[in-house]
Design a protein around this motif. Sequence first.
Motif, short mmCIF file in Angstrom:
data_model
loop_
_atom_site.label_atom_id
_atom_site.label_comp_id
_atom_site.label_asym_id
_atom_site.label_seq_id
_atom_site.Cartn_x
_atom_site.Cartn_y
_atom_site.Cartn_z
N ASN A 265 1.17 -1.38 0.13
CA ASN A 265 0.11 -0.35 -0.05
C ASN A 265 1.13 1.66 0.00
OD1 ASN A 265 -3.01 -0.68 0.69
ND2 ASN A 265 -2.04 -2.02 1.24
N PHE A 266 2.26 1.19 0.49
CA PHE A 266 2.90 2.46 0.72
C PHE A 266 3.14 2.31 -0.63
CE2 PHE A 266 6.67 3.71 3.58
CZ PHE A 266 5.75 5.12 3.64
N ASN A 267 2.91 3.06 -1.56
CA ASN A 267 3.57 3.44 -2.67
C ASN A 267 4.24 5.19 -3.02
OD1 ASN A 267 1.79 5.98 -2.77
ND2 ASN A 267 0.17 5.28 -3.52
N LYS A 268 4.55 5.28 -4.29
CA LYS A 268 5.56 6.38 -4.18
C LYS A 268 5.28 6.94 -3.83
CE LYS A 268 9.00 7.83 -7.45
NZ LYS A 268 10.25 8.00 -8.74
N GLY A 276 8.78 8.56 7.54
CA GLY A 276 8.72 6.99 7.92
C GLY A 276 8.33 6.79 8.52
N ILE A 277 8.71 5.43 8.79
CA ILE A 277 7.61 4.12 9.45
C ILE A 277 7.39 3.75 10.84
CG2 ILE A 277 6.83 3.32 7.41
CD1 ILE A 277 9.93 1.60 6.88
N ILE A 292 14.56 -0.74 3.39
CA ILE A 292 15.88 -0.32 2.58
C ILE A 292 15.31 -0.40 1.22
CG2 ILE A 292 17.64 -0.07 2.02
CD1 ILE A 292 18.58 -0.55 5.54
N ASN A 293 14.78 -1.58 0.82
CA ASN A 293 14.91 -1.93 -0.41
C ASN A 293 13.75 -1.46 -0.43
OD1 ASN A 293 17.26 -4.14 -0.46
ND2 ASN A 293 15.79 -5.67 0.25
N HIS A 294 12.51 -1.45 -0.02
CA HIS A 294 11.01 -0.55 -0.36
C HIS A 294 11.54 0.86 -1.01
CE1 HIS A 294 6.52 0.41 -0.36
NE2 HIS A 294 7.24 1.62 -0.09
N TYR A 295 12.37 1.12 -0.06
CA TYR A 295 12.39 2.91 -0.87
C TYR A 295 13.61 3.32 -1.84
CZ TYR A 295 10.54 4.77 3.87
OH TYR A 295 9.54 5.61 4.66
N GLU A 296 14.43 2.63 -1.88
CA GLU A 296 15.53 1.64 -2.89
C GLU A 296 14.83 1.96 -3.94
OE1 GLU A 296 18.55 -0.74 -2.12
OE2 GLU A 296 20.10 0.86 -0.48
N LYS A 304 17.62 9.22 3.64
CA LYS A 304 16.90 10.88 3.99
C LYS A 304 15.65 10.33 5.17
CE LYS A 304 19.06 13.36 1.10
NZ LYS A 304 18.34 14.02 -0.78
N LYS A 305 15.05 8.66 5.76
CA LYS A 305 14.52 8.19 6.01
C LYS A 305 14.27 8.20 7.56
CE LYS A 305 11.65 9.32 2.83
NZ LYS A 305 10.13 10.24 2.59
#
Length: 392
Positions: A265-268, A276-277, A292-296, A304-305
């Motif tokens: 659900n946490f789209n771009k 952050g989360i 980390i994989n999700h942000y990258e 920056k998160k």
Amino acid sequence: MNNSCVISSLLDNDFYKFTMQNAVLKLFPSAKAKYKFINRGKHLFPKNFSNILKENINEMANLKLSSEERNYLEKYCPYLDTTYLDFLNKYKFNPNEVNIHQYGQNIFMEIEGLWHRTILWEVPILAIISELYYKLTGTKTNRISDDIIKIITKNKINKYKNLKVKVGEYGTRRRFSYKVQKLVLKILIENGNKFFIGSSNVHFSHIFSTIPLGTKGHEWIMFHAAKYGFKIADKIAMKNWLYIYSGNLDIALSDTYTSYIFFKNFNKKLSNIFSGIRHDSGDPISFIKKAINHYEKFGINPKKKKIVFSDNLDPYKVEYISSFCKNKINSCFGIGTNFTNDVGLPIMNIVIKMIKTSFKKKWISVVKLSNIEKKSTGEKNMIFLAKKILHL
């Protein structure tokens, strides 16, 4: 402190209860909620406990927001608008919303009413139960002294300073007592420098002139699942949050229906907007890697998160987690009972959870799945249905 004044301020509560109350008032003013007390630790309560608990709850009907407290909220929490503060000015706890029974040594409790009214009960009632339990079972006299509590707390904050990690105090609901929480906070503020970032308790934040910590709890997303479906609950809950707070209070809660579903659900767009989360269940190292994989994947720099960790923390866990995060993603830590109930006695394991909601005159069961089985809440058939729908 006598039995009838454990809670002496309307603001003796976690900040996220007020932020959610504001959002509920704006978006779902006619929604209803039912909450249930869950005695996870199977604690046995002494005779007459429920009557003394009821006395405390009845006393809470006399609490009201003072003009000084309102001024504090206006100054330190500018995202709570005048409309909401006017509502809070008139707000009074209604003890008729709370139903308590004692059978032998077991306590049964349900809370029911309009969601925007009943949302404030959970944290102060748990704080009352915790304080009364130690007092009425006679264990209170066996606790360590205030002087030793000061030394222990000072050692903890010094360790966090040496680790260069930022920590907050989240321990209202299972504190040993009001007095101990206040003492602990005083030590943390005096010794924490920039590494102690504050408390989730609004009353103590007011006393010590700090900004309260917190955003939203699982019930916000659980309600959205009941209204919009399990698959998109996280996404709509985040969008509604942004609508109310315009990018303030921007930490997303990640484990209501497992982190696997959350990241779907946490789209771009949302990943960019939220700073952050929060991690509240499951293996923290695995979660860090996923985040980390999700942000990258979206081309977002994880450095920056941040991840706010809040799952049953102590100095050893904080050291382990923070060292893994180092140079990968920012971390901070919300520490609860390890700050406010480290007095040499067994810690209570008690919760109050939303179990049902109603927005079309029909009650719907709500569930939280979490990342680990034992933190899941709700009716078994509904948990089964949620897992089936989400292919978990």
